[in-house]
Design a protein around this motif. Sequence first.
Motif, PDB file in Angstrom:
ATOM      1  N   ARG A   1       6.116   0.267 -15.741  1.00 26.31           N
ATOM      2  CA  ARG A   1       7.420  -0.058 -15.143  1.00 26.31           C
ATOM      3  C   ARG A   1       8.152   1.221 -14.726  1.00 26.31           C
ATOM      4  NH1 ARG A   1       7.141  -3.769 -19.182  1.00 26.31           N
ATOM      5  NH2 ARG A   1       8.438  -2.554 -20.613  1.00 26.31           N
ATOM      6  N   GLN A   2       8.049   2.249 -15.546  1.00 27.40           N
ATOM      7  CA  GLN A   2       8.704   3.515 -15.210  1.00 27.40           C
ATOM      8  C   GLN A   2       8.080   4.120 -13.958  1.00 27.40           C
ATOM      9  OE1 GLN A   2      11.420   4.504 -16.569  1.00 27.40           O
ATOM     10  NE2 GLN A   2      11.628   6.574 -15.776  1.00 27.40           N
ATOM     11  N   MET A   3       6.761   4.004 -13.832  1.00 30.57           N
ATOM     12  CA  MET A   3       6.093   4.535 -12.644  1.00 30.57           C
ATOM     13  C   MET A   3       6.520   3.751 -11.399  1.00 30.57           C
ATOM     14  SD  MET A   3       4.666   7.100 -13.912  1.00 30.57           S
ATOM     15  CE  MET A   3       4.145   7.667 -12.333  1.00 30.57           C
ATOM     16  N   GLN A   4       6.708   2.445 -11.554  1.00 30.14           N
ATOM     17  CA  GLN A   4       7.209   1.651 -10.426  1.00 30.14           C
ATOM     18  C   GLN A   4       8.619   2.109 -10.047  1.00 30.14           C
ATOM     19  OE1 GLN A   4       6.756  -2.312 -11.981  1.00 30.14           O
ATOM     20  NE2 GLN A   4       4.763  -2.580 -11.004  1.00 30.14           N
ATOM     21  N   TYR A   5       9.431   2.402 -11.044  1.00 26.54           N
ATOM     22  CA  TYR A   5      10.788   2.872 -10.800  1.00 26.54           C
ATOM     23  C   TYR A   5      10.749   4.224 -10.078  1.00 26.54           C
ATOM     24  CZ  TYR A   5      15.502   4.590 -11.742  1.00 26.54           C
ATOM     25  OH  TYR A   5      16.769   5.103 -11.614  1.00 26.54           O
ATOM     26  N   ILE A   6       9.857   5.106 -10.501  1.00 27.15           N
ATOM     27  CA  ILE A   6       9.716   6.399  -9.828  1.00 27.15           C
ATOM     28  C   ILE A   6       9.306   6.191  -8.380  1.00 27.15           C
ATOM     29  CG2 ILE A   6       8.291   8.501  -9.754  1.00 27.15           C
ATOM     30  CD1 ILE A   6       8.356   8.469 -12.842  1.00 27.15           C
ATOM     31  N   GLY A   7       8.367   5.269  -8.144  1.00 25.24           N
ATOM     32  CA  GLY A   7       7.958   4.947  -6.777  1.00 25.24           C
ATOM     33  C   GLY A   7       9.127   4.449  -5.949  1.00 25.24           C
TER      34      GLY A   7
ATOM     35  N   ASP B   1      14.942  13.040 -13.905  1.00 26.04           N
ATOM     36  CA  ASP B   1      15.175  12.359 -15.183  1.00 26.04           C
ATOM     37  C   ASP B   1      14.143  11.259 -15.414  1.00 26.04           C
ATOM     38  OD1 ASP B   1      17.328  13.991 -15.678  1.00 26.04           O
ATOM     39  OD2 ASP B   1      18.825  12.543 -14.969  1.00 26.04           O
ATOM     40  N   ALA B   2      13.833  10.506 -14.361  1.00 27.10           N
ATOM     41  CA  ALA B   2      12.844   9.425 -14.482  1.00 27.10           C
ATOM     42  C   ALA B   2      11.460   9.993 -14.823  1.00 27.10           C
ATOM     43  CB  ALA B   2      12.793   8.611 -13.184  1.00 27.10           C
ATOM     44  N   ILE B   3      11.121  11.131 -14.226  1.00 18.28           N
ATOM     45  CA  ILE B   3       9.825  11.762 -14.506  1.00 18.28           C
ATOM     46  C   ILE B   3       9.774  12.235 -15.958  1.00 18.28           C
ATOM     47  CG2 ILE B   3       8.416  13.797 -13.971  1.00 18.28           C
ATOM     48  CD1 ILE B   3       9.253  13.395 -11.016  1.00 18.28           C
ATOM     49  N   LYS B   4      10.865  12.837 -16.427  1.00 17.84           N
ATOM     50  CA  LYS B   4      10.915  13.297 -17.821  1.00 17.84           C
ATOM     51  C   LYS B   4      10.782  12.130 -18.791  1.00 17.84           C
ATOM     52  CE  LYS B   4      13.591  17.424 -16.818  1.00 17.84           C
ATOM     53  NZ  LYS B   4      14.912  18.050 -16.844  1.00 17.84           N
ATOM     54  N   GLN B   5      11.427  11.006 -18.467  1.00 21.09           N
ATOM     55  CA  GLN B   5      11.316   9.831 -19.331  1.00 21.09           C
ATOM     56  C   GLN B   5       9.897   9.291 -19.339  1.00 21.09           C
ATOM     57  OE1 GLN B   5      14.226   7.046 -17.924  1.00 21.09           O
ATOM     58  NE2 GLN B   5      15.831   7.831 -19.289  1.00 21.09           N
ATOM     59  N   ALA B   6       9.240   9.284 -18.179  1.00 17.86           N
ATOM     60  CA  ALA B   6       7.871   8.762 -18.092  1.00 17.86           C
ATOM     61  C   ALA B   6       6.908   9.588 -18.941  1.00 17.86           C
ATOM     62  CB  ALA B   6       7.412   8.740 -16.636  1.00 17.86           C
ATOM     63  N   ARG B   7       7.155  10.866 -19.064  1.00 17.32           N
ATOM     64  CA  ARG B   7       6.278  11.729 -19.862  1.00 17.32           C
ATOM     65  C   ARG B   7       6.289  11.343 -21.333  1.00 17.32           C
ATOM     66  NH1 ARG B   7       7.714  17.638 -17.304  1.00 17.32           N
ATOM     67  NH2 ARG B   7       6.447  17.376 -15.443  1.00 17.32           N
TER      68      ARG B   7
ATOM     69  N   LYS C   1       0.834  -1.200   0.000  1.00 12.53           N
ATOM     70  CA  LYS C   1       0.000   0.000   0.000  1.00 12.53           C
ATOM     71  C   LYS C   1       0.869   1.250   0.000  1.00 12.53           C
ATOM     72  CE  LYS C   1      -4.148  -1.792   2.230  1.00 12.53           C
ATOM     73  NZ  LYS C   1      -5.003  -1.736   3.431  1.00 12.53           N
ATOM     74  N   ASP C   2       1.927   1.220   0.798  1.00 10.89           N
ATOM     75  CA  ASP C   2       2.839   2.365   0.842  1.00 10.89           C
ATOM     76  C   ASP C   2       3.505   2.586  -0.507  1.00 10.89           C
ATOM     77  OD1 ASP C   2       2.183   2.651   3.505  1.00 10.89           O
ATOM     78  OD2 ASP C   2       4.019   1.681   4.251  1.00 10.89           O
ATOM     79  N   MET C   3       3.905   1.508  -1.167  1.00  8.65           N
ATOM     80  CA  MET C   3       4.556   1.631  -2.468  1.00  8.65           C
ATOM     81  C   MET C   3       3.586   2.162  -3.526  1.00  8.65           C
ATOM     82  SD  MET C   3       7.590   0.925  -1.844  1.00  8.65           S
ATOM     83  CE  MET C   3       7.422   1.281  -0.106  1.00  8.65           C
ATOM     84  N   HIS C   4       2.338   1.711  -3.475  1.00  9.76           N
ATOM     85  CA  HIS C   4       1.325   2.212  -4.405  1.00  9.76           C
ATOM     86  C   HIS C   4       1.056   3.706  -4.157  1.00  9.76           C
ATOM     87  CE1 HIS C   4       0.272  -1.412  -6.571  1.00  9.76           C
ATOM     88  NE2 HIS C   4       0.218  -2.080  -5.431  1.00  9.76           N
ATOM     89  N   ALA C   5       1.080   4.107  -2.889  1.00 14.39           N
ATOM     90  CA  ALA C   5       0.878   5.518  -2.571  1.00 14.39           C
ATOM     91  C   ALA C   5       2.021   6.363  -3.148  1.00 14.39           C
ATOM     92  CB  ALA C   5       0.785   5.719  -1.057  1.00 14.39           C
ATOM     93  N   LEU C   6       3.237   5.865  -3.048  1.00 14.40           N
ATOM     94  CA  LEU C   6       4.380   6.579  -3.622  1.00 14.40           C
ATOM     95  C   LEU C   6       4.263   6.655  -5.144  1.00 14.40           C
ATOM     96  CD1 LEU C   6       7.372   5.250  -1.492  1.00 14.40           C
ATOM     97  CD2 LEU C   6       6.316   7.505  -1.398  1.00 14.40           C
ATOM     98  N   GLN C   7       3.792   5.572  -5.754  1.00 12.89           N
ATOM     99  CA  GLN C   7       3.601   5.575  -7.208  1.00 12.89           C
ATOM    100  C   GLN C   7       2.547   6.602  -7.617  1.00 12.89           C
ATOM    101  OE1 GLN C   7       3.928   0.967  -7.868  1.00 12.89           O
ATOM    102  NE2 GLN C   7       3.345   1.940  -9.778  1.00 12.89           N
ATOM    103  N   GLU C   8       1.478   6.707  -6.838  1.00 16.25           N
ATOM    104  CA  GLU C   8       0.426   7.679  -7.153  1.00 16.25           C
ATOM    105  C   GLU C   8       0.964   9.103  -7.066  1.00 16.25           C
ATOM    106  OE1 GLU C   8      -3.201   7.114  -4.956  1.00 16.25           O
ATOM    107  OE2 GLU C   8      -3.165   4.961  -5.349  1.00 16.25           O
ATOM    108  N   ILE C   9       1.789   9.372  -6.065  1.00 14.48           N
ATOM    109  CA  ILE C   9       2.407  10.695  -5.965  1.00 14.48           C
ATOM    110  C   ILE C   9       3.302  10.916  -7.176  1.00 14.48           C
ATOM    111  CG2 ILE C   9       4.019  12.115  -4.635  1.00 14.48           C
ATOM    112  CD1 ILE C   9       2.916  10.721  -2.105  1.00 14.48           C
ATOM    113  N   GLY C  10       4.034   9.876  -7.564  1.00 18.83           N
ATOM    114  CA  GLY C  10       4.887   9.966  -8.748  1.00 18.83           C
ATOM    115  C   GLY C  10       4.075  10.252  -9.999  1.00 18.83           C
ATOM    116  N   GLU C  11       2.910   9.623 -10.138  1.00 13.45           N
ATOM    117  CA  GLU C  11       2.042   9.876 -11.292  1.00 13.45           C
ATOM    118  C   GLU C  11       1.566  11.323 -11.301  1.00 13.45           C
ATOM    119  OE1 GLU C  11      -1.098   6.975 -11.481  1.00 13.45           O
ATOM    120  OE2 GLU C  11       0.340   5.321 -11.433  1.00 13.45           O
ATOM    121  N   GLN C  12       1.260  11.864 -10.122  1.00 12.24           N
ATOM    122  CA  GLN C  12       0.847  13.267 -10.047  1.00 12.24           C
ATOM    123  C   GLN C  12       1.996  14.180 -10.473  1.00 12.24           C
ATOM    124  OE1 GLN C  12      -0.566  13.926  -6.054  1.00 12.24           O
ATOM    125  NE2 GLN C  12      -2.385  12.657  -6.352  1.00 12.24           N
ATOM    126  N   LEU C  13       3.213  13.816 -10.083  1.00 12.38           N
ATOM    127  CA  LEU C  13       4.375  14.615 -10.479  1.00 12.38           C
ATOM    128  C   LEU C  13       4.588  14.560 -11.990  1.00 12.38           C
ATOM    129  CD1 LEU C  13       6.918  13.740  -7.641  1.00 12.38           C
ATOM    130  CD2 LEU C  13       5.694  15.890  -7.975  1.00 12.38           C
TER     131      LEU C  13
END
Length: 170
Positions: A69-75, A53-59, A22-34
């Motif tokens: 997978r990129q969102m998991q990496y951001i998390g 850099d990871a956020i720029k790549q995910a875009r 649950k904590d990891m999913h919460a971090l991923q959700e914050i990453g998605e918002q970013l």
Amino acid sequence: MQNNPENDDKQDIAPSKTQRKKDMHALQEIGEQLVELDQKKLNEFDLPEILMDAIKQARTMQKHGARRRQMQYIGKLMRNIDVLPIQEKLNSWHQASLHQTAKLHQLERWRERLLTDEHALTEFAQKYPTADLQHLRLLIRNAQKEKAADKPPKSFRLLFQALQATITET
């Protein structure tokens, strides 16, 4: 089997696997918002370069699997930073957005009431005594004429702007 108090303490301290997920999913959700933020707002956060850099790549990623997978990496990267200030800033922006939307809905309701109900202007004048009633009457009349004649809604828009100016100054 004996109850060992040392084992009980260790079990209480370590979070369960479900809680960790649950904590990891919460971090991923914050990453998605970013990832969804524009670059200007993203720069307001003091994020590590590797995370930026990871956020720029995910875009740029379009394929679902690669983006996931990129969102998991951001998390995973976000585990190493304090996310509380990030979450607070995102929440404040969201609240401001909700407040702005509610204000626009209020303006829309007033405009509709003023155009359909003849007693609404009196009520508006009581609620907002600084309103320029003569100007509002002119805009209401012109907007009603425009609608009846199927003309472009110039006065309709001007009425909205006048209401906005009146309500925000109080």
